[in-house]
Design a protein around this motif. Structure first.
Motif, PDB file in Angstrom:
ATOM      1  N   UNK A 118       0.824  -1.207   0.000  1.00 40.87           N
ATOM      2  CA  UNK A 118       0.000   0.000   0.000  1.00 40.87           C
ATOM      3  C   UNK A 118       0.866   1.269   0.000  1.00 40.87           C
ATOM      4  N   UNK A 119       2.044   1.179   0.595  1.00 37.79           N
ATOM      5  CA  UNK A 119       2.950   2.327   0.672  1.00 37.79           C
ATOM      6  C   UNK A 119       3.326   2.847  -0.719  1.00 37.79           C
ATOM      7  N   UNK A 120       3.258   1.978  -1.730  1.00 40.82           N
ATOM      8  CA  UNK A 120       3.639   2.342  -3.096  1.00 40.82           C
ATOM      9  C   UNK A 120       2.428   2.638  -3.985  1.00 40.82           C
ATOM     10  N   UNK A 121       1.241   2.577  -3.444  1.00 42.38           N
ATOM     11  CA  UNK A 121       0.046   2.709  -4.294  1.00 42.38           C
ATOM     12  C   UNK A 121      -0.041   4.107  -4.913  1.00 42.38           C
ATOM     13  N   UNK A 122      -0.475   4.172  -6.160  1.00 39.32           N
ATOM     14  CA  UNK A 122      -0.610   5.481  -6.821  1.00 39.32           C
ATOM     15  C   UNK A 122      -1.525   6.442  -6.045  1.00 39.32           C
ATOM     16  N   UNK A 127      -1.716  11.693  -3.006  1.00 35.69           N
ATOM     17  CA  UNK A 127      -2.166  12.541  -1.900  1.00 35.69           C
ATOM     18  C   UNK A 127      -1.074  12.875  -0.894  1.00 35.69           C
ATOM     19  N   UNK A 128       0.062  12.190  -0.984  1.00 37.06           N
ATOM     20  CA  UNK A 128       1.122  12.385   0.006  1.00 37.06           C
ATOM     21  C   UNK A 128       2.475  12.524  -0.693  1.00 37.06           C
ATOM     22  N   UNK A 129       2.766  13.708  -1.191  1.00 37.40           N
ATOM     23  CA  UNK A 129       4.033  13.908  -1.901  1.00 37.40           C
ATOM     24  C   UNK A 129       5.278  13.493  -1.119  1.00 37.40           C
ATOM     25  N   UNK A 130       5.267  13.641   0.195  1.00 35.47           N
ATOM     26  CA  UNK A 130       6.453  13.267   0.980  1.00 35.47           C
ATOM     27  C   UNK A 130       6.696  11.759   0.976  1.00 35.47           C
ATOM     28  N   UNK A 131       5.745  10.983   0.498  1.00 35.87           N
ATOM     29  CA  UNK A 131       5.913   9.526   0.416  1.00 35.87           C
ATOM     30  C   UNK A 131       6.392   9.080  -0.960  1.00 35.87           C
ATOM     31  N   UNK A 132       6.578  10.029  -1.880  1.00 30.76           N
ATOM     32  CA  UNK A 132       6.947   9.670  -3.258  1.00 30.76           C
ATOM     33  C   UNK A 132       8.369   9.144  -3.383  1.00 30.76           C
ATOM     34  N   UNK A 133       9.224   9.450  -2.427  1.00 33.57           N
ATOM     35  CA  UNK A 133      10.529   8.796  -2.360  1.00 33.57           C
ATOM     36  C   UNK A 133      10.259   7.460  -1.661  1.00 33.57           C
ATOM     37  N   UNK A 134       9.879   6.482  -2.466  1.00 27.66           N
ATOM     38  CA  UNK A 134       9.372   5.214  -1.934  1.00 27.66           C
ATOM     39  C   UNK A 134      10.430   4.478  -1.125  1.00 27.66           C
ATOM     40  N   UNK A 135      11.688   4.537  -1.530  1.00 27.68           N
ATOM     41  CA  UNK A 135      12.743   3.867  -0.762  1.00 27.68           C
ATOM     42  C   UNK A 135      12.834   4.456   0.638  1.00 27.68           C
ATOM     43  N   UNK A 136      12.841   5.799   0.731  1.00 29.11           N
ATOM     44  CA  UNK A 136      12.884   6.470   2.039  1.00 29.11           C
ATOM     45  C   UNK A 136      11.645   6.111   2.854  1.00 29.11           C
ATOM     46  N   UNK A 138       9.601   3.546   2.605  1.00 23.59           N
ATOM     47  CA  UNK A 138       9.607   2.141   3.014  1.00 23.59           C
ATOM     48  C   UNK A 138      10.559   1.916   4.184  1.00 23.59           C
ATOM     49  N   UNK A 139      11.717   2.536   4.123  1.00 26.40           N
ATOM     50  CA  UNK A 139      12.680   2.426   5.221  1.00 26.40           C
ATOM     51  C   UNK A 139      12.102   3.019   6.502  1.00 26.40           C
ATOM     52  N   UNK A 140      11.440   4.186   6.383  1.00 28.18           N
ATOM     53  CA  UNK A 140      10.821   4.811   7.551  1.00 28.18           C
ATOM     54  C   UNK A 140       9.765   3.880   8.166  1.00 28.18           C
ATOM     55  N   UNK A 141       8.957   3.275   7.320  1.00 28.02           N
ATOM     56  CA  UNK A 141       7.927   2.342   7.797  1.00 28.02           C
ATOM     57  C   UNK A 141       8.573   1.196   8.594  1.00 28.02           C
ATOM     58  N   UNK A 142       9.616   0.624   8.055  1.00 32.75           N
ATOM     59  CA  UNK A 142      10.296  -0.495   8.725  1.00 32.75           C
ATOM     60  C   UNK A 142      10.979  -0.053  10.023  1.00 32.75           C
TER      61      UNK A 142
END
Length: 185
Positions: A118-122, A127-136, A138-142
């Motif tokens: 879900x973290x990568x969903x379009x 709606x959340x530009x700060x999540x567009x750096x998916x690697x960052x 995903x790392x934050x989530x983990x």
């Protein structure tokens, strides 16, 4: 007046469920990233950004609580092992309760693998530009899994109007329907 708090870890579906509830009810959605996305381009994820985010949120809560709106849906990542998060939730509820609002708590939980998808969903990235750096992101989530407890323990939430939903295998419309029926929204 109704105040509905949807909380749970990142990418669990809080905003998307809130959007479905907003469509199905008279409540307005104020998802937590609305203040983050406003402030982050100027201040980054600094203490000042978080201070202003809390200030903006609090003032919006007060204005809505004093208005003639039907109510508000707010999404929040609640770190249960952080006293400041407990205080934020308590203070926010008091703003609405002091004006006679009914308070509803919805806790969402989902498997980590599903949250990473879900973290990568379009929709999320739109709606959340700060999540567009998916690697960052995903790392934050983990990493937050290691630092914070983002779901409650059994019996920890004492609110009468409370529901916990594992939405790993449910879509947002299904979850919104469960919430709406449970609380007669």
């Amino acid at each position: 007046m109704k105040f509905l708090l949807i909380f749970g870890p990142q990418a669990v579906g809080k905003m998307t469920v809130g959007q479905e509830l907003e469509k199905a009810t008279a409540l307005k959605l104020f998802h937590n990233h609305m203040t983050i996305e406003l402030l982050e381009p100027y201040l980054g994820f600094s203490p000042e950004m978080w201070r202003l985010s809390t200030l903006f949120r609090t003032e919006i809560f007060k204005a809505v609580a004093e208005s003639y709106q039907a109510g508000l849906i707010f999404t929040y990542v609640w770190a249960f092992n952080q006293e400041e998060d407990w205080n934020f939730v308590k203070n926010t509820c008091e703003i609405f309760e002091s004006r006679g609002a009914s308070i509803y708590f919805v806790e969402l939980d989902a498997d980590v693998d599903e949250r990473l998808k879900r973290n990568k969903s379009p929709h999320r990235l739109e709606h959340k530009p700060t999540k567009r750096n998916v690697d960052w992101s995903e790392n934050e989530l983990k990493e937050t899994i290691k630092q914070y407890r983002l779901n409650s323990n059994e019996g920890e939430i004492k609110r009468e109007n409370y529901i916990k939903i594992n939405n790993t295998n449910l879509n947002a419309k299904e979850v919104a329907k469960i919430i709406s029926e449970k609380f007669n929204l």
